[in-house]
Design an enzyme around this catalytic site. Structure first.
Site: not given
Length: 583
Positions: A254, A281, A284, A314-315, A395, A404-405, A432, A434
């Site tokens: 990330d 990621d 970005y 995902n990014h 990821h 998150h997630h 994933h 952060h």
């Protein structure tokens, strides 16, 4: 060189887990009341839980503001009027004894050639490769839309210029299906630019991919790219495959292109790993394709001289309708040499480690799918006598106590976790989320010394900032967590012992009056690095407003990983990780 991109014609919690870390108050602190070393119960025929402690760092890292301006000198690349000049140079691992060199040029006709040799100034060998371009439609995510649009390195288009690009009424008759009248911001396309507008498409620079073969292990090679090179780079090949070979691995995920992204890249550059792993990621770009160019330019000092391997996030695959197009074109993987049917998953032997990198949740992974079946075959073929350390990277994490997630990868975990435990996986690397988090050996959310250690390293510097809040009650399987930014290192010392470290990047200062990528005014306040160096040996003291750390670059979490006891050994001769504090 300044690439003309689309419309260029318009011209970024002090840990108490590590014994004896200094806090801002200058005290010596220890992890939550007592010894932080996990204690394993006596092994029996049944899987016994691990008696251990959990800790949450109380350090809170200020967030960064967003992408750096494209006028930032690291993002601009190397100015040159020579359109054949190689830019965005990076190296990755290919098949056995191979390194792949990737570079771009503005001129499609530039030669795809790399000259190289093991002596500086004597580039007596050469290899030729392939060249390609790709086209991608602009589909900027909400937070990247109007203020951050395509333009040359020198000029960032204003909102007005962006509107002009979409306002086809300036050159098309009303009868045209591509006619659009854009007079205010509210008239702009809400997501992807209109497919009928020729300005809606980005064309990449020419990407050259050259494979250097029959390389010797643990050898430094010097190389230069293109037919008229002006720069020479170097890289060191990994050590030979073997169970007792020491190996140094840098780990991050990330990343993005913020002030902290660059700080973390410089940290890995100083570390000089045998290979760096980026767990998804990357740039970005999020639907603004030329941001892949600025990321590759910014990271060239690291990537051109330090071998890197990747997995998609995902990014890279979803955000901004990326679909992996730029990721696959720019970052080759050793998929063919590992019998994979896709560049999104692969495996490779590096020293004592067998690495498996997956697309994970970004491609079907259930019995019968190509990714799943390849994974089953690859795991079954691992020779643990030769590569005793089995490391997997994807990821989306299985284990994450952040808000998150949550449980995002549950279907994948249900499909493959038991197989990974039986195979004796030592370590799982994900991103994933952060923030940083490390688990104890775990299986099905229960402490189990036969399970792998999971680490989440989604703290590479992305513009979305540290992920918070944590769940109030830290799960038993969670060993350490901190909402911060940093990088990790895996140092394999022998066939039975490795050390895992996570290093926080801290000590920043507030700086006002900086370029704001959202408003295009000099009204932003960024947290910019303060202090010297950035390597393991440089913990230059500094004072930082709104940052409760005393050191800029500090190892916060450090653990010793051992191979599991004999009772865990199933179909392989050595298996997953047992963890204890290494200090």
């Amino acid at each position: 060189m300044r690439f003309v991109i689309a419309a260029a014609a318009l011209a970024l919690l002090s840990s108490h887990h590590q014994l004896g870390i200094s806090t801002a108050a200058g005290t010596r602190a220890y992890a939550a009341s007592g010894d932080v070393s996990p204690v394993l119960e006596n092994a029996t025929a049944q899987n016994k839980p691990i008696k251990t402690k959990s800790a949450t760092g109380d350090y809170l890292r200020p967030t960064c503001v967003g992408h750096l301006s494209v006028d930032h000198p690291r993002l601009r690349g190397k100015p040159s009027d020579d359109r054949t000049e190689a830019e965005q140079v990076h190296v990755t691992l290919g098949g056995p004894n191979e390194v792949v060199v990737v570079f771009v040029t503005a001129d499609y006709r530039a030669e795809s050639v790399v000259r190289y040799g093991s002596k500086e100034g004597e580039l007596t060998s050469s290899a030729t490769g392939t060249r390609r371009t790709y086209t991608q439609r602009f589909c900027p995510e909400t937070f990247q839309r109007a203020p951050v649009m395509p333009g040359s390195y020198k000029v960032v288009p204003s909102r007005e210029d962006t509107m002009r690009l979409q306002n086809t009424s300036e050159w098309l008759p009303p009868e045209s299906a591509a006619y659009a009248k854009v007079m205010t911001e509210t008239d702009l396309a809400p997501f992807c630019w209109p497919y009928t507008n020729e300005n809606s498409y980005y064309e990449s620079p020419t990407i050259h991919t050259v494979t250097l073969t029959d390389l010797l292990p643990s050898t430094t090679y010097f190389y230069a790219c293109g037919s008229t090179p002006t720069r020479t780079f170097s890289f060191k090949t990994p050590p030979p495959v073997g169970p007792e070979v020491p190996l140094r691995v840098g780990i991050w995920a990330d990343v993005g292109q913020s002030n902290v992204s660059l700080l973390n890249a410089d940290s890995l550059m100083a570390y000089k790993a045998d290979v760096n792993l980026l767990a998804g990621d990357v740039s970005y770009a999020d639907g603004t394709p030329w941001r892949w160019d600025t990321w590759s330019s910014a990271m060239e000092p690291l990537l051109a001289e330090n071998l890197q391997l990747y997995c998609p996030g995902n990014h890279d695959m979803a955000s901004g309708a990326e679909h992996g197009l730029s990721y696959i074109a720019r970052f080759p993987s050793p998929w063919q040499s590992s019998g994979s049917s896709s560049p999104l998953w692969y495996s490779i032997d590096i020293g004592p480690m067998h690495l498996i990198s997956l697309a994970g949740t970004y491609s079907p992974i259930f019995p019968g799918s190509a990714q799943y079946e390849w994974l089953m075959d690859d795991i079954a073929g691992v020779n643990r006598a030769l590569t005793p350390w089995l490391v997997l990277m994807w990821h989306t994490p299985f284990y994450n106590s952040n808000s998150h997630h949550q449980l995002e990868a549950e279907p994948m975990r249900g499909a493959i976790e038991e197989r990974l435990v039986r195979a004796g996986v030592n370590l799982v690397i994900s991103g994933h989320v952060h923030s940083y988090e490390r688990s104890h050996p775990v299986r099905n959310f229960t402490l189990d010394e036969c399970g792998p250690m999971h680490v989440v390293v989604g703290d590479g510097g992305n513009y979305e900032g540290p992920a918070l809040p944590w769940h109030d009650e830290q799960p038993e399987w969670s060993a350490f967590r901190e909402a911060s930014y940093g990088t990790a290192r895996l140092e394999i010392q022998s066939s039975t012992k490795a050390v895992f470290k996570w290093t926080r990047q801290a000590c920043v200062r507030r700086k006002s009056g900086m370029f704001n990528v959202w408003s295009h005014e000099n009204d932003a306040t960024y947290y910019v690095p303060q202090g010297g160096g950035g390597g393991d040996g440089d913990a230059g003291p500094c004072a930082t407003e709104d940052d409760n750390s005393e050191t800029r670059h500090v190892t916060v979490d450090e653990v010793l990983i051992r191979q599991h006891p004999a009772r865990c050994r199933g179909e392989h001769r050595s298996t997953a990780a047992a963890v204890e504090t290494s200090k």
